[in-house]
Write a protein that holds these residues in place. Sequence first.
Motif, PDB file in Angstrom:
ATOM      1  N   UNK A   6       0.835  -1.198   0.000  1.00  9.29           N
ATOM      2  CA  UNK A   6       0.000   0.000   0.000  1.00  9.29           C
ATOM      3  C   UNK A   6       0.873   1.253   0.000  1.00  9.29           C
ATOM      4  N   UNK A   7       1.853   1.277   0.872  1.00 14.52           N
ATOM      5  CA  UNK A   7       2.741   2.447   0.957  1.00 14.52           C
ATOM      6  C   UNK A   7       3.566   2.586  -0.311  1.00 14.52           C
ATOM      7  N   UNK A   8       4.094   1.491  -0.798  1.00 16.55           N
ATOM      8  CA  UNK A   8       4.873   1.514  -2.033  1.00 16.55           C
ATOM      9  C   UNK A   8       4.018   1.989  -3.206  1.00 16.55           C
ATOM     10  N   UNK A   9       2.820   1.437  -3.320  1.00 14.59           N
ATOM     11  CA  UNK A   9       1.903   1.851  -4.386  1.00 14.59           C
ATOM     12  C   UNK A   9       1.535   3.315  -4.280  1.00 14.59           C
ATOM     13  N   UNK A  10       1.354   3.794  -3.062  1.00 10.43           N
ATOM     14  CA  UNK A  10       1.045   5.202  -2.846  1.00 10.43           C
ATOM     15  C   UNK A  10       2.138   6.092  -3.427  1.00 10.43           C
ATOM     16  N   UNK A  11       3.392   5.799  -3.109  1.00  7.76           N
ATOM     17  CA  UNK A  11       4.482   6.643  -3.598  1.00  7.76           C
ATOM     18  C   UNK A  11       4.704   6.502  -5.097  1.00  7.76           C
ATOM     19  N   UNK A  12       4.519   5.306  -5.634  1.00  5.73           N
ATOM     20  CA  UNK A  12       4.678   5.110  -7.070  1.00  5.73           C
ATOM     21  C   UNK A  12       3.620   5.903  -7.839  1.00  5.73           C
ATOM     22  N   UNK A  13       2.383   5.845  -7.375  1.00  3.89           N
ATOM     23  CA  UNK A  13       1.307   6.567  -8.050  1.00  3.89           C
ATOM     24  C   UNK A  13       1.413   8.067  -7.801  1.00  3.89           C
ATOM     25  N   UNK A  14       1.808   8.471  -6.607  1.00  6.35           N
ATOM     26  CA  UNK A  14       2.002   9.895  -6.323  1.00  6.35           C
ATOM     27  C   UNK A  14       3.114  10.479  -7.191  1.00  6.35           C
ATOM     28  N   UNK A  15       4.166   9.704  -7.414  1.00  8.01           N
ATOM     29  CA  UNK A  15       5.243  10.160  -8.290  1.00  8.01           C
ATOM     30  C   UNK A  15       4.717  10.416  -9.702  1.00  8.01           C
ATOM     31  N   UNK A  16       3.882   9.509 -10.182  1.00  5.28           N
ATOM     32  CA  UNK A  16       3.295   9.679 -11.513  1.00  5.28           C
ATOM     33  C   UNK A  16       2.406  10.921 -11.575  1.00  5.28           C
ATOM     34  N   UNK A  17       1.552  11.099 -10.587  1.00  2.28           N
ATOM     35  CA  UNK A  17       0.610  12.221 -10.640  1.00  2.28           C
ATOM     36  C   UNK A  17       1.312  13.568 -10.484  1.00  2.28           C
ATOM     37  N   UNK A  18       2.326  13.639  -9.638  1.00  2.00           N
ATOM     38  CA  UNK A  18       3.079  14.890  -9.509  1.00  2.00           C
ATOM     39  C   UNK A  18       3.831  15.205 -10.801  1.00  2.00           C
ATOM     40  N   UNK A  19       4.400  14.176 -11.402  1.00  2.80           N
ATOM     41  CA  UNK A  19       5.103  14.359 -12.663  1.00  2.80           C
ATOM     42  C   UNK A  19       4.143  14.847 -13.732  1.00  2.80           C
ATOM     43  N   UNK A  20       2.962  14.242 -13.812  1.00  2.00           N
ATOM     44  CA  UNK A  20       1.959  14.663 -14.785  1.00  2.00           C
ATOM     45  C   UNK A  20       1.526  16.101 -14.517  1.00  2.00           C
ATOM     46  N   UNK A  21       1.328  16.443 -13.260  1.00  2.00           N
ATOM     47  CA  UNK A  21       0.936  17.801 -12.910  1.00  2.00           C
ATOM     48  C   UNK A  21       1.953  18.833 -13.351  1.00  2.00           C
ATOM     49  N   UNK A  22       3.223  18.473 -13.288  1.00  2.00           N
ATOM     50  CA  UNK A  22       4.259  19.411 -13.730  1.00  2.00           C
ATOM     51  C   UNK A  22       4.240  19.591 -15.242  1.00  2.00           C
ATOM     52  N   UNK A  23       4.102  18.522 -15.992  1.00  2.00           N
ATOM     53  CA  UNK A  23       4.204  18.635 -17.454  1.00  2.00           C
ATOM     54  C   UNK A  23       2.904  19.083 -18.105  1.00  2.00           C
ATOM     55  N   UNK A  24       1.792  19.068 -17.366  1.00  2.00           N
ATOM     56  CA  UNK A  24       0.508  19.430 -17.956  1.00  2.00           C
ATOM     57  C   UNK A  24       0.508  20.911 -18.338  1.00  2.00           C
ATOM     58  N   UNK A  25       0.093  21.192 -19.542  1.00  2.00           N
ATOM     59  CA  UNK A  25       0.021  22.561 -20.037  1.00  2.00           C
ATOM     60  C   UNK A  25       0.937  22.750 -21.230  1.00  2.00           C
TER      61      UNK A  25
END
Length: 125
Positions: A6-25
């Motif tokens: 659960x913790x590992x999945x949380x950080x893996x998915x959070x890494x993806x979403x933060x990365x996407x948030x940065x490149x969006x636009x």
Amino acid sequence: MNSEKVISGFFIILALTLNFGFVYGDFDVIAYHSVYELVAAITVNIIATIMKLGDKTQTGSVLLATSFVADLQLLAAASFWGIVNMTSVMTPELFTIVVSLAVGALVANIISVTLFVGETLLLKR
């Protein structure tokens, strides 16, 4: 329920979403891309990488490799952004390089999440 997954999945998915948030636009509009979000993406990616170090499976090795790629791409993007800001003025053309490097990390994070979900689905109860 496996709390480590659960913790590992949380950080893996959070890494993806933060990365996407940065490149969006738009790539060339600097105002659409926050330096703080890039720093958060780097930090969470490094945490996710550290969490993947203990996995000794074949899938774990590939997950670790994707994490290293994402870390390298994001650190290169931040370094390029910092060097350009110290030596000259950031232009939209130069900033496109920063976002392009972050998109490379995004691809690595997508692969990582896909592998993580695939491995989770294959686990037998």
